[in-house]
Design an enzyme around this catalytic site. Structure first.
Site, PDB file in Angstrom:
ATOM      1  N   ASN A  43      19.837  37.802  12.348  1.00  9.00           N
ATOM      2  CA  ASN A  43      20.062  38.563  10.710  1.00  9.00           C
ATOM      3  C   ASN A  43      21.357  37.714  10.177  1.00  9.00           C
ATOM      4  OD1 ASN A  43      18.317  40.491  11.402  1.00  9.00           O
ATOM      5  ND2 ASN A  43      19.693  42.284  11.505  1.00  9.00           N
ATOM      6  N   THR A  51      15.136  30.489 -40.799  1.00 11.74           N
ATOM      7  CA  THR A  51      15.202  31.773 -40.561  1.00 11.74           C
ATOM      8  C   THR A  51      13.665  32.662 -40.703  1.00 11.74           C
ATOM      9  OG1 THR A  51      16.116  32.620 -42.455  1.00 11.74           O
ATOM     10  CG2 THR A  51      17.701  31.887 -41.059  1.00 11.74           C
ATOM     11  N   SER A 111      -6.677  13.802 -25.485  1.00 10.18           N
ATOM     12  CA  SER A 111      -7.939  14.657 -25.570  1.00 10.18           C
ATOM     13  C   SER A 111      -9.211  13.984 -25.129  1.00 10.18           C
ATOM     14  CB  SER A 111      -8.119  15.205 -27.102  1.00 10.18           C
ATOM     15  OG  SER A 111      -9.363  15.884 -27.071  1.00 10.18           O
ATOM     16  N   ASN A 141      -0.462  14.763 -27.048  1.00 10.09           N
ATOM     17  CA  ASN A 141       0.017  15.932 -26.815  1.00 10.09           C
ATOM     18  C   ASN A 141       1.197  16.070 -26.075  1.00 10.09           C
ATOM     19  OD1 ASN A 141      -2.501  17.253 -27.688  1.00 10.09           O
ATOM     20  ND2 ASN A 141      -3.376  16.790 -25.981  1.00 10.09           N
ATOM     21  N   GLU A 147       5.219  21.336 -22.770  1.00 15.50           N
ATOM     22  CA  GLU A 147       4.457  22.757 -22.816  1.00 15.50           C
ATOM     23  C   GLU A 147       4.653  23.079 -21.081  1.00 15.50           C
ATOM     24  OE1 GLU A 147       0.589  21.671 -23.999  1.00 15.50           O
ATOM     25  OE2 GLU A 147       1.190  21.672 -26.177  1.00 15.50           O
ATOM     26  N   TYR A 187      19.126  46.075   8.039  1.00 17.72           N
ATOM     27  CA  TYR A 187      17.992  44.843   7.547  1.00 17.72           C
ATOM     28  C   TYR A 187      16.774  45.773   7.755  1.00 17.72           C
ATOM     29  CZ  TYR A 187      14.981  41.043   8.714  1.00 17.72           C
ATOM     30  OH  TYR A 187      13.682  40.172   8.606  1.00 17.72           O
ATOM     31  N   GLN A 247      11.998  39.272   4.206  1.00 16.72           N
ATOM     32  CA  GLN A 247      11.462  37.939   4.402  1.00 16.72           C
ATOM     33  C   GLN A 247      10.850  37.446   3.271  1.00 16.72           C
ATOM     34  OE1 GLN A 247       9.186  37.456   8.419  1.00 16.72           O
ATOM     35  NE2 GLN A 247       7.495  37.055   6.956  1.00 16.72           N
ATOM     36  N   LYS A 292      12.588  35.365   0.612  1.00 13.35           N
ATOM     37  CA  LYS A 292      12.523  33.733   0.813  1.00 13.35           C
ATOM     38  C   LYS A 292      11.140  33.158   0.136  1.00 13.35           C
ATOM     39  CE  LYS A 292      12.606  33.244   5.283  1.00 13.35           C
ATOM     40  NZ  LYS A 292      13.045  32.751   6.463  1.00 13.35           N
TER      41      LYS A 292
END
Length: 443
Positions: A109, A154, A277, A285, A290, A317, A322, A325
């Site tokens: 632990n 704006t 494309s 692109n 993106e 614990y 786990q 992680k």
């Protein structure tokens, strides 16, 4: 091989489910597990739990394992449960009963707590370094193009004059504030949990201050129950700070995608930084930005995933941790990749220096016209009315000279102040002290 094995064979399906992705993910923790073991055995020798002549033998073997882990040669063998078990297994295989002594006074632990702290500390350093470089690039581009005006918006409507100096500089300062938040998360991370054992301490006379110093921690998690409670909490805090940085990157990427479109045509990318494309031969692109946007938006969801995993757990614990992680460890490489590729692309971004030649942007200067009347003594509301009337009648003629001088405006970008802010934040992490401590441990 399991450190807790007592002669009972675990059901194969149960073992597969409970081990999960630990073997795969624990490879990332291997060098940090070995470092923690080096500090731990050094401390054990100081309190008489390892003989004086045994310590250099253990340290020599652990240093070799550490190098294997750095070189990518460390493997968690089939049937070995996790990195902690593999390290102890290899030491026992090489040194016999001496290798079995290293677990005295600790539990898996607090080993995983320590490994995660050390991994996170190292990962934050890489993020800070990469983000610092990106800030420097943004500041340099801000200085390079500070005279080039662009529309400010704006409501996505043309509003007031801005500049590339302001635009690049804004993201530099935003990232600096993101590092400030990451610094706070780092300070919570940089505390030693080792010695908390299974979460309730040990009857051995452990010297926790010694391992704290050996590993270069700023201080320790003093209360052993809280040290265990810190698992999940630290990950949540750090992931939130990193998600905040990802939010800035996502916004920057969105701006670039918008600005590269033909409707805006503010910036462009070199052809080799774009994709095409399969049916439209004219397409170039901005996929790189993106994907930065998409990956960074994904990262912003990680704190919520961690929170939903750990928020309903009592103290102590639980195996639920786990799963954290699996969510947390990949975060560092994903964000680092986004920062690095953004730096590469932004250095090559081509700026259009004649954007405001287009008459559609003439109304940007309406506020400038109002302010000039005010400076001549016309009350603001009357000046506003006069300019509005000119616009409605189609009689408005912009004067495009800009004379903003206050701090942070078009004519006074405060780039040196932003750079200083960034440097002060980075210095406060204290990475050099950590590196010195770890280097001393490895010598």
């Amino acid at each position: 091989m399991k450190l807790w094995e007592k002669g009972t064979t675990v059901n194969e399906a149960i073992e597969k489910f409970t081990v999960g992705k630990d073997r795969e993910l624990d490879i990332l923790l291997a060098p940090f597990d070995v470092l923690g073991s080096m500090a731990h055995v050094t401390m054990l020798e100081s309190v008489g739990l390892i003989e004086k002549d045994e310590l250099p033998v253990l340290l020599d073997s652990l240093k070799k394992l550490y190098q294997h882990a750095l070189d990518g040669d460390f493997k968690i063998e089939e049937g070995v449960e996790d990195v902690h078990s593999q390290v102890e297994f290899l030491l026992t295989q090489e040194l016999g009963d001496l290798g079995k002594k290293i677990h005295s006074g600790r539990s898996r632990n607090d080993q995983v707590l320590l490994d995660l702290k050390l991994f996170t500390r190292s990962g934050i350093r890489e993020i800070v370094t990469a983000a610092g470089q990106l800030i420097d690039i943004l500041l340099a581009r801000s200085e390079q193009h500070k005279e080039v005006l662009i529309p400010g918006y704006t409501h996505l409507q043309v509003a007031m004059p801005s500049s590339f100096g302001l635009w690049f500089g804004a993201y530099a300062e935003s990232l600096s504030d993101d590092l400030e938040l990451l610094l706070s998360a780092f300070r919570i991370t940089n505390q030693n949990p080792l010695g908390s054992a299974a979460g309730y301490g040990s009857s051995f006379p452990l010297n926790r201050q010694m391992t704290t110093d050996l590993l270069g921690f700023n201080n320790m998690n003093y209360n052993v129950v809280y040290a265990q409670m810190g698992r999940g909490k630290v990950e949540k805090i750090v992931s939130f700070a990193m998600a905040n940085l990802a939010s800035t990157l996502s916004k920057l990427a969105y701006d670039v995608c918008l600005f590269t479109s033909q409707n805006f045509n503010f910036v462009s990318l070199p052809p080799e930084f774009t994709t095409g494309s399969s049916i439209m031969p004219h397409k170039k692109n901005p996929d790189v930005f993106e994907l930065i946007r998409g990956k960074c938006n994904k990262i912003q969801g990680i704190p919520q995933q961690i929170a939903l995993t750990v928020n309903n757990l009592p103290s102590g614990y639980f195996r639920d941790l786990q799963i954290v992680k699996e969510i947390f460890l990949p975060l560092f490489s994903e964000l680092h990749d986004c920062i690095s590729i953004a730096s590469l692309a932004l250095e090559k971004l081509v700026v259009n220096e004649h954007i405001l030649d287009d008459p559609r942007y003439d109304y940007l200067f309406s506020v400038e016209a109002v302010n000039k009347l005010v400076l001549k003594g016309v009350p603001f509301r009357e000046a506003y009315r006069q300019v509005a009337e000119q616009i409605e009648k189609g009689e408005f003629k912009p004067e495009k000279a800009i004379t903003h001088t206050h701090e942070g405006s078009i004519g006074n970008l405060c780039l040196e102040e932003i750079a200083r802010k960034k440097s002060q934040i980075v210095d406060n992490f204290g990475f050099e002290a950590i590196e010195k401590a770890v280097s001393a441990l490895l010598q």
